[in-house]
Design an enzyme around this catalytic site. Structure first.
Site, PDB file in Angstrom:
ATOM      1  N   ASN A 122     -84.359-116.250-107.675  1.00 61.55           N
ATOM      2  CA  ASN A 122     -84.093-116.530-109.086  1.00 61.55           C
ATOM      3  C   ASN A 122     -84.363-115.348-110.016  1.00 61.55           C
ATOM      4  O   ASN A 122     -83.720-115.219-111.055  1.00 61.55           O
ATOM      5  CB  ASN A 122     -84.865-117.771-109.545  1.00 61.55           C
ATOM      6  CG  ASN A 122     -86.351-117.683-109.260  1.00 61.55           C
ATOM      7  OD1 ASN A 122     -86.803-116.903-108.417  1.00 61.55           O
ATOM      8  ND2 ASN A 122     -87.134-118.508-109.946  1.00 61.55           N
ATOM      9  N   GLU A 128     -97.032-117.355-104.611  1.00 62.80           N
ATOM     10  CA  GLU A 128     -96.640-117.973-105.880  1.00 62.80           C
ATOM     11  C   GLU A 128     -95.546-118.967-105.551  1.00 62.80           C
ATOM     12  O   GLU A 128     -94.461-118.590-105.099  1.00 62.80           O
ATOM     13  CB  GLU A 128     -96.147-116.895-106.858  1.00 62.80           C
ATOM     14  CG  GLU A 128     -96.040-117.377-108.291  1.00 62.80           C
ATOM     15  CD  GLU A 128     -94.728-118.096-108.568  1.00 62.80           C
ATOM     16  OE1 GLU A 128     -94.770-119.338-108.742  1.00 62.80           O
ATOM     17  OE2 GLU A 128     -93.688-117.440-108.580  1.00 62.80           O
ATOM     18  N   CYS A 132     -89.520-121.462-111.589  1.00 61.64           N
ATOM     19  CA  CYS A 132     -90.611-122.229-110.988  1.00 61.64           C
ATOM     20  C   CYS A 132     -91.595-122.773-112.022  1.00 61.64           C
ATOM     21  O   CYS A 132     -92.210-123.825-111.818  1.00 61.64           O
ATOM     22  CB  CYS A 132     -91.353-121.377-109.966  1.00 61.64           C
ATOM     23  SG  CYS A 132     -91.967-119.815-110.625  1.00 61.64           S
ATOM     24  N   GLU A 190    -100.352-112.503-110.633  1.00 64.17           N
ATOM     25  CA  GLU A 190     -99.471-111.338-110.707  1.00 64.17           C
ATOM     26  C   GLU A 190     -99.296-110.921-112.162  1.00 64.17           C
ATOM     27  O   GLU A 190     -99.709-111.624-113.080  1.00 64.17           O
ATOM     28  CB  GLU A 190     -98.109-111.662-110.087  1.00 64.17           C
ATOM     29  CG  GLU A 190     -98.181-111.959-108.591  1.00 64.17           C
ATOM     30  CD  GLU A 190     -96.826-112.149-107.947  1.00 64.17           C
ATOM     31  OE1 GLU A 190     -96.542-111.455-106.950  1.00 64.17           O
ATOM     32  OE2 GLU A 190     -96.053-112.997-108.436  1.00 64.17           O
TER      33      GLU A 190
END
Length: 522
Positions: free
Chosen positions: A185, A282, A316, A496
Site C-alpha cells: 500500500n 507492523e 492499516c 518506526e
C-alpha cells in the site's frame, strides 16, 4: 528524466535497461514475453539466478489491470547472493563514522528529491493511488532519509559511575544484515522507513518489496548507489512468500522488519524465533475514531474522510469504526455522505482524482464481499460500495470502488470486527464516554485511535484510556517525520519513523572498567 509527461496514456508500460530504470510506450499486453529485471544486488539490476517455488508473478497496473511484465521469484541462490552482498559491504559501512553515514543518507535524500517525479510516476503505476497522494509518499521518503541522516551522529551510549572510580560505559553497535519486508500500500514510504534507520546505525540491508508493487524499491537501490554508499549496502530481492521465507531463515540475516498482515507477521516471528533473530512487525488494525457531540463537525467530517479513504482505504491505521455521539449522528452522517459523494474517482494520473483503483481484482472482490455481508447482517449503505466502470477507456480494466458509508452498524458485525482494507466506513452510535472507550478497546488490534472534541480535559482523558499505539486528537492519519508509529496488541511490535527506531537496529554492549584491584574471594 527531468521532464516527465504524467498523462496516463503516455505511461502505459515500462521496460528496464541494463543500467537504469526507463520508461517506454512499448505495449506489454502479452506478459509472457517480458521478464522484468528488478532484483538489485551488489549495485546492479539483475535477473534471478534461480527461482523459488512461487514461480513467475504477473505484475499488473492497478489503474488499468494491464500487464506490466512478469517477475520471477528469487530462489535460494539468488537470496544467498543478496545476503552475501550485504554481508560483504557491512565491514566497510559499519566502521564509517556516524557523521559520515549521516552525510551519505542526506545525499540519498537530495537525489530522491531531484528524481522525485520519477518515483511518483512509478508509485502511481505500482499502486493505482492518486498522484497527489503518491507525491506525499515520496516526500515522506525524502524526509525520512534527511531525518535519519541528521540524527545519525546522535547514536551514543551511556557513562555509568561506580565505587572507587570504576565505571562502565555502553556502546550501541549495528546488528549486521537487516532484512526488510514491505507491504503493497505504501511501497516507497515503507522501504524508506525501514532502510534509512538501519543504514544510519551502520547495518546493511536486504529488502523484499511486495510482489504486487516491486518497482520503486529497485529504483531506490540505484539512488543509494549513486549517493556513494558502498556497493552492497542496499539490495533488493524480489519474490513471493517462499522467497520471504528463505530470506527470514538465512543464517546471515540478523534482524527482520516486516509490514503486512497479522497472519504473515506471526509466521515471520516464528521464523525469527528459530534463529533467535530480532524482529519488528507492523501489522493490521481495526481502529476507532470517536466523534463527541462538542466537536467541530466540519473538522470531524474531514477527519473521518482522512481516516477511511486515503489510498482507496488501503491503510492499516484507518479509523474504520467511527463512533458518533447519538445527539449529532444524523447531522454528522448526512454531511459526511454529502462530502463523500463529491469525491472524484478516476485516472490516478489526473491531479483532480481523489480515489484511484484498488490494488487487484482479487482484493476488489474481497472488499466487496465485506460490504455484501454487512448488508446481510443489517447494515445500511448510505453511499458508495459499487464498482465504477470506465467504458471505452484505458481505465476499463481497473477495479474502482466508490467510497462506501455504512450505518445501522453494531459491534458484532463482521465488517466492524475484521480489517476490510478498503474504502468502507462503518458508523456506530454511542451515548456515554465510558461505554465508547470500552467498545473502542474491544478488539485484538491496537494500531491507532482518534477522537474529535473541544474539551481538552476529555481529549487527554480518553486518549489515555484507549489501547492503541498511534493516536490523534482532532486529526487523523497524520505522520510527521520523527513521530513514532506502531501499535499495541496484535497490531505489532516496535516503532518506526522516529529516533526510538535506533534501538531496534542496534545491540547494546556494556563495558565495565575496573580502576582498582580485583576483589577476589579465592
Amino acid at each position: 528524466m527531468s521532464t516527465i509527461n504524467l498523462h496516463f496514456r503516455n505511461l502505459r508500460n515500462c521496460y528496464w535497461s541494463t543500467s537504469r530504470l526507463s520508461f517506454s510506450r512499448r505495449s506489454f499486453s502479452n506478459g509472457s514475453d517480458n521478464l522484468l529485471k528488478l532484483n538489485y544486488i551488489n549495485g546492479k539490476l539483475c535477473h534471478v539466478a534461480d527461482q523459488a517455488k512461487d514461480g513467475d508473478i504477473v505484475i499488473r497496473e492497478p489503474s488499468s489491470n494491464n500487464v506490466i511484465g512478469n517477475l520471477s521469484s528469487s530462489g535460494p541462490k539468488t537470496v544467498d547472493d543478496g545476503v552475501r552482498s550485504a554481508a560483504t559491504a557491512f565491514p566497510e559501512w559499519s566502521t564509517q563514522t556516524a557523521i559520515d553515514r549521516g552525510r551519505a543518507l542526506i545525499r540519498v535524500s537530495r537525489l530522491l528529491k531531484e528524481r522525485s517525479e520519477e518515483f511518483v510516476t512509478m508509485e502511481v503505476r505500482d499502486t493505482g493511488k492518486p498522484i497527489q497522494e503518491a507525491r506525499c509518499d515520496v516526500e515522506s521518503a525524502i524526509n525520512c532519509f534527511e531525518y535519519y541522516g541528521g540524527i545519525a551522529a546522535t547514536l551514543s551510549g551511556q557513562h555509568l559511575e561506580f565505587a572507587n572510580g570504576s565505571f562502565a560505559y555502553t556502546r550501541r553497535e549495528p546488528l549486521g544484515v537487516c532484512l526488510g519486508i514491505g507491504a503493497w500500500n505504501f511501497p516507497i514510504q515503507i522501504v524508506s522507513w525501514k532502510t534509512a534507520p538501519a543504514l544510519a546505525c551502520g547495518n546493511t540491508v536486504v529488502y523484499k518489496p511486495s510482489q504486487m508493487t516491486p518497482l520503486t524499491s529497485s529504483l531506490l537501490g540505484e539512488v543509494i548507489t549513486e549517493a556513494g554508499l558502498p556497493v552492497g549496502c542496499f539490495n533488493v530481492i524480489q519474490g513471493g512468500a517462499h522467497t520471504g521465507e528463505l530470506l527470514c531463515q538465512h543464517p546471515s540475516v540478523a534482524k527482520v522488519s516486516f509490514t503486512g498482515s497479522v497472519p504473515i507477521g506471526k509466521k515471520i516471528m516464528s521464523y525469527c524465533s528459530e534463529g533467535v533473530k530480532r524482529s519488528t512487525i507492523e501489522l493490521g488494525g481495526k481502529s476507532p475514531l470517536i466523534i463527541f457531540q462538542d466537536c467541530d463537525i466540519d473538522n470531524a467530517i474531514s477527519g473521518a474522510l482522512m481516516a477511511n479513504f486515503l489510498s482507496q482505504g488501503q491503510v492499516c491505521s484507518n479509523g474504520t469504526r467511527v463512533f458518533v455521539h447519538s445527539n449529532i449522528i444524523d447531522d454528522f452522517v448526512a454531511q459526511l455522505v454529502k462530502r463523500t459523494e463529491l469525491m472524484v474517482i478516476g485516472d490516478p494520473f489526473d491531479p483532480k482524482t481523489q480515489v484511484g483503483a484498488l490494488i487487484s481484482e482479487e482484493h476488489y472482490h474481497r472488499v466487496k464481499g465485506y460490504i455484501d455481508q454487512a448488508i446481510s447482517e443489517g447494515a445500511r449503505v448510505r453511499c458508495g460500495g459499487e464498482r465504477i466502470m470506465f467504458h471505452n477507456s484505458e481505465l476499463a480494466g481497473g477495479f474502482y470502488l466508490s467510497p462506501c458509508i455504512l450505518d445501522s452498524c453494531h459491534d458484532e458485525m463482521t465488517v466492524v470486527k475484521e480489517e476490510v482494507f478498503g474504502p468502507v466506513l462503518s458508523i456506530l452510535a454511542f451515548d456515554d464516554e465510558g461505554e465508547v472507550i470500552k467498545r473502542a478497546n474491544n478488539t485484538v488490534f491496537g494500531l491507532s485511535a482518534g477522537i474529535f472534541t473541544k474539551d481538552i480535559q476529555r481529549a487527554h482523558r480518553v486518549i489515555g484510556k484507549l489501547q492503541a499505539g498511534s493516536c490523534w486528537i482532532n486529526n487523523y492519519n497524520v505522520y510527521p517525520t520523527g513521530s513514532p508509529f506502531g501499535g499495541y496488541k496484535q497490531s505489532g511490535i516496535g516503532r518506526e519513523n522516529c529516533a526510538d527506531t535506533f534501538d531496534a537496529f542496534t545491540q547494546l554492549k556494556t563495558v565495565y572498567v575496573e580502576m582498582g584491584d580485583v576483589d577476589c574471594p579465592f
